[in-house]
Design a protein around this motif. Structure first.
Motif, mmCIF file in Angstrom:
data_model
loop_
_atom_site.group_PDB
_atom_site.id
_atom_site.type_symbol
_atom_site.label_atom_id
_atom_site.label_comp_id
_atom_site.label_asym_id
_atom_site.label_seq_id
_atom_site.Cartn_x
_atom_site.Cartn_y
_atom_site.Cartn_z
ATOM 1 N N GLU A 112 -2.712 -0.973 -74.538
ATOM 2 C CA GLU A 112 -3.278 -0.002 -75.419
ATOM 3 C C GLU A 112 -4.362 1.044 -74.542
ATOM 4 O O GLU A 112 -4.514 2.023 -74.487
ATOM 5 N N ASN A 113 -5.115 0.388 -73.377
ATOM 6 C CA ASN A 113 -5.700 1.121 -72.469
ATOM 7 C C ASN A 113 -5.127 2.049 -71.875
ATOM 8 O O ASN A 113 -5.369 3.536 -71.843
ATOM 9 N N VAL A 114 -3.741 1.956 -71.127
ATOM 10 C CA VAL A 114 -3.098 2.523 -70.454
ATOM 11 C C VAL A 114 -2.449 3.773 -71.463
ATOM 12 O O VAL A 114 -2.260 4.699 -70.975
ATOM 13 N N ALA A 115 -2.070 3.296 -72.554
ATOM 14 C CA ALA A 115 -1.498 4.369 -73.607
ATOM 15 C C ALA A 115 -2.486 5.392 -73.996
ATOM 16 O O ALA A 115 -2.020 6.688 -74.594
ATOM 17 N N LEU A 116 -3.747 5.150 -73.785
ATOM 18 C CA LEU A 116 -4.804 5.902 -74.492
ATOM 19 C C LEU A 116 -4.674 7.598 -74.221
ATOM 20 O O LEU A 116 -4.517 8.425 -74.793
ATOM 21 N N PRO A 117 -4.560 7.972 -72.601
ATOM 22 C CA PRO A 117 -4.269 9.263 -72.477
ATOM 23 C C PRO A 117 -3.267 10.072 -73.373
ATOM 24 O O PRO A 117 -2.969 11.113 -73.129
ATOM 25 N N LEU A 118 -2.172 9.141 -73.447
ATOM 26 C CA LEU A 118 -0.876 9.765 -74.178
ATOM 27 C C LEU A 118 -1.253 10.128 -75.615
ATOM 28 O O LEU A 118 -0.390 11.099 -75.981
ATOM 29 N N THR A 119 -1.973 9.427 -76.103
ATOM 30 C CA THR A 119 -2.332 9.916 -77.677
ATOM 31 C C THR A 119 -2.792 11.030 -77.876
ATOM 32 O O THR A 119 -2.843 11.651 -78.945
ATOM 33 N N VAL A 133 4.203 3.385 -70.706
ATOM 34 C CA VAL A 133 3.424 2.739 -70.516
ATOM 35 C C VAL A 133 4.037 1.463 -69.676
ATOM 36 O O VAL A 133 3.426 0.893 -68.823
ATOM 37 N N ARG A 134 5.150 1.165 -70.259
ATOM 38 C CA ARG A 134 6.001 0.082 -69.422
ATOM 39 C C ARG A 134 6.207 0.337 -67.842
ATOM 40 O O ARG A 134 6.142 -0.336 -66.858
ATOM 41 N N GLU A 135 6.513 1.648 -67.712
ATOM 42 C CA GLU A 135 7.043 2.199 -66.324
ATOM 43 C C GLU A 135 5.766 2.133 -65.525
ATOM 44 O O GLU A 135 5.791 1.739 -64.269
ATOM 45 N N VAL A 136 4.538 2.654 -65.930
ATOM 46 C CA VAL A 136 3.390 2.647 -65.096
ATOM 47 C C VAL A 136 2.930 1.288 -64.711
ATOM 48 O O VAL A 136 2.398 0.937 -63.606
ATOM 49 N N LEU A 137 2.898 0.395 -66.015
ATOM 50 C CA LEU A 137 2.506 -0.988 -65.644
ATOM 51 C C LEU A 137 3.187 -1.603 -64.714
ATOM 52 O O LEU A 137 2.942 -2.492 -63.819
ATOM 53 N N GLY A 141 2.534 -3.283 -60.919
ATOM 54 C CA GLY A 141 2.457 -4.731 -60.939
ATOM 55 C C GLY A 141 1.746 -5.527 -61.952
ATOM 56 O O GLY A 141 1.281 -6.336 -61.931
ATOM 57 N N MET A 142 1.676 -4.834 -63.104
ATOM 58 C CA MET A 142 0.951 -5.541 -64.184
ATOM 59 C C MET A 142 1.543 -5.787 -65.558
ATOM 60 O O MET A 142 0.983 -5.903 -66.594
ATOM 61 N N SER A 143 2.806 -5.549 -65.621
ATOM 62 C CA SER A 143 3.757 -5.672 -66.616
ATOM 63 C C SER A 143 3.519 -6.919 -67.281
ATOM 64 O O SER A 143 3.482 -6.902 -68.684
ATOM 65 N N HIS A 144 3.171 -8.007 -66.624
ATOM 66 C CA HIS A 144 3.110 -9.323 -67.331
ATOM 67 C C HIS A 144 1.850 -9.584 -67.932
ATOM 68 O O HIS A 144 1.415 -10.504 -68.498
ATOM 69 N N ARG A 145 0.442 -8.529 -68.003
ATOM 70 C CA ARG A 145 -0.468 -8.791 -68.565
ATOM 71 C C ARG A 145 -0.751 -7.695 -69.837
ATOM 72 O O ARG A 145 -1.830 -7.416 -69.993
ATOM 73 N N GLY A 146 0.346 -7.294 -70.199
ATOM 74 C CA GLY A 146 0.051 -5.911 -71.150
ATOM 75 C C GLY A 146 -0.627 -6.115 -72.346
ATOM 76 O O GLY A 146 -1.284 -5.576 -72.946
ATOM 77 N N ARG A 147 -0.392 -7.643 -72.857
ATOM 78 C CA ARG A 147 -0.883 -8.006 -74.103
ATOM 79 C C ARG A 147 -2.326 -8.555 -73.882
ATOM 80 O O ARG A 147 -3.200 -8.963 -74.580
ATOM 81 N N HIS A 148 -2.770 -8.740 -72.583
ATOM 82 C CA HIS A 148 -4.173 -9.289 -72.276
ATOM 83 C C HIS A 148 -5.396 -8.254 -72.629
ATOM 84 O O HIS A 148 -4.819 -6.982 -72.666
ATOM 85 N N ALA A 164 -2.873 2.548 -63.403
ATOM 86 C CA ALA A 164 -1.766 2.588 -64.435
ATOM 87 C C ALA A 164 -2.292 3.701 -65.491
ATOM 88 O O ALA A 164 -1.488 4.820 -65.774
ATOM 89 N N ARG A 165 -3.473 3.639 -66.133
ATOM 90 C CA ARG A 165 -3.755 4.497 -66.928
ATOM 91 C C ARG A 165 -4.104 6.007 -66.231
ATOM 92 O O ARG A 165 -3.646 7.102 -67.202
ATOM 93 N N ALA A 166 -4.596 6.146 -64.925
ATOM 94 C CA ALA A 166 -4.665 7.430 -64.672
ATOM 95 C C ALA A 166 -3.416 8.089 -64.479
ATOM 96 O O ALA A 166 -3.456 9.181 -64.085
#
Ligand SMILES: Nc1ncnc2c1ncn2[C@@H]1O[C@H](COP(=O)(O)OP(=O)(O)OP(=O)(O)O)[C@@H](O)[C@H]1O
Ligand SMILES: [Mg+2]
Length: 251
Positions: A112-119, A133-137, A141-148, A164-166
């Motif tokens: 959700e943090n990473v998606a914020l600028p897209l909203t 969001v998946r691509e940038v995570l 190297g943080m795809s495994h922590r998306g739900r954290h 990733a958010r930037a």
């Protein structure tokens, strides 16, 4: 990217940029006549003693602050006086910002943090958003922590999420203010390597850092002293003349 435009026009051009802060009855000349070009694809490090104006310069580059005088051209367009609304649009579309303190939102998950600028962007539906969001995570190297949540991550992991958010809006330039400043040396090194990898893949980066070893790894180092850009000889001479450089303060 348009090669012709990128060689003819610098990504960023600052001409005689100044910034004066007015507080109580005091004027602080935080920036005095900054002239600087950053070409597309460069990795520029900005360094200099505390209070010399580095964060102020980066805030102006990020359209988080207006300048007091001078011109700021972004991809050849004057963005110095855009006003709040248009400034926010340009910032959201063209500029990625990374802060020393990560600045993730504690109540939102990593995704959700990473998606914020897209909203804030028109024409991006939920599927596209998830995909991006998946691509940038993946990239950081943080795809495994998306739900954290940010509080469940180490400092280095939080900063990678902030990177990733930037990047999520595919900005023209990544601005980073002491991105390794809150990290231990191992995590700082990991974030630095991530920035180098992004730059190798074409991302333009302007990074403020106190860390001389990191600064040397950038393609170019810009030295600042008392709100001005100085060359290396001047920097060394003035630092010796005045161990704790003071800002010009006019009452
Ligand atoms: N909002 C503000 N209001 C008034 N003065 C400010 C403001 N922001 C910065 N300044 C002043 O402008 C000068 C430059 O500050 P700036 O934060 O850009 O320095 P810096 O080089 O980033 O320092 P540091 O390395 O400690 O982060 C300082 O004297 C600071 O006190
Ligand atoms: Mg600063």
């Amino acid at each position: 990217m348009n090669q012709t435009a990128s060689t003819a026009t610098p990504l960023i051009r600052l001409e005689g940029l100044s910034k004066v802060f007015h507080t109580d009855e005091m004027e602080t000349h935080a920036l005095s006549g900054i002239t600087l070009d950053i070409a597309s694809g460069e990795f520029v490090a900005i360094t200099g003693p505390s209070g010399c104006g580095k964060s102020t310069l980066l805030s102006i580059l990020g359209l988080l602050e207006p300048s007091s005088a001078g011109r700021y051209l972004l991809e050849g367009h004057d963005v110095g006086n855009l006003g709040l609304r248009r400034g926010a649009q340009v910032r959201n579309g063209q500029i990625g910002f990374i802060f020393q303190a990560f600045n993730l939102i504690a109540d939102l998950s990593v995704e959700e943090n990473v998606a914020l600028p897209l909203t804030y962007r028109d024409g991006v539906d939920a599927n596209n958003r998830r995909q991006r969001v998946r691509e940038v995570l993946e990239l950081v190297g943080m795809s495994h922590r998306g739900r954290h949540y940010p509080g469940q991550l180490s400092g280095g992991q939080q900063q990678r999420v902030a990177v990733a958010r930037a990047l999520v809006n595919d900005p023209s330039i990544l601005l980073a203010d002491e991105p390794t400043g809150n990290l231990d040396s191992r995590n700082g090194e990991a974030v630095m390597q991530l920035l180098e990898q992004l730059n190798d893949n074409g991302t333009t980066i302007c990074m403020v850092t106190h860390d001389q070893a990191f600064a040397r790894r950038a393609g170019r180092t810009v030295l600042m002293l008392d709100g001005r850009i100085v060359d290396e000889d001047t920097f060394e001479r003035m630092r010796h003349e005045d161990d704790m450089p003071q800002l010009e303060v006019v009452s």
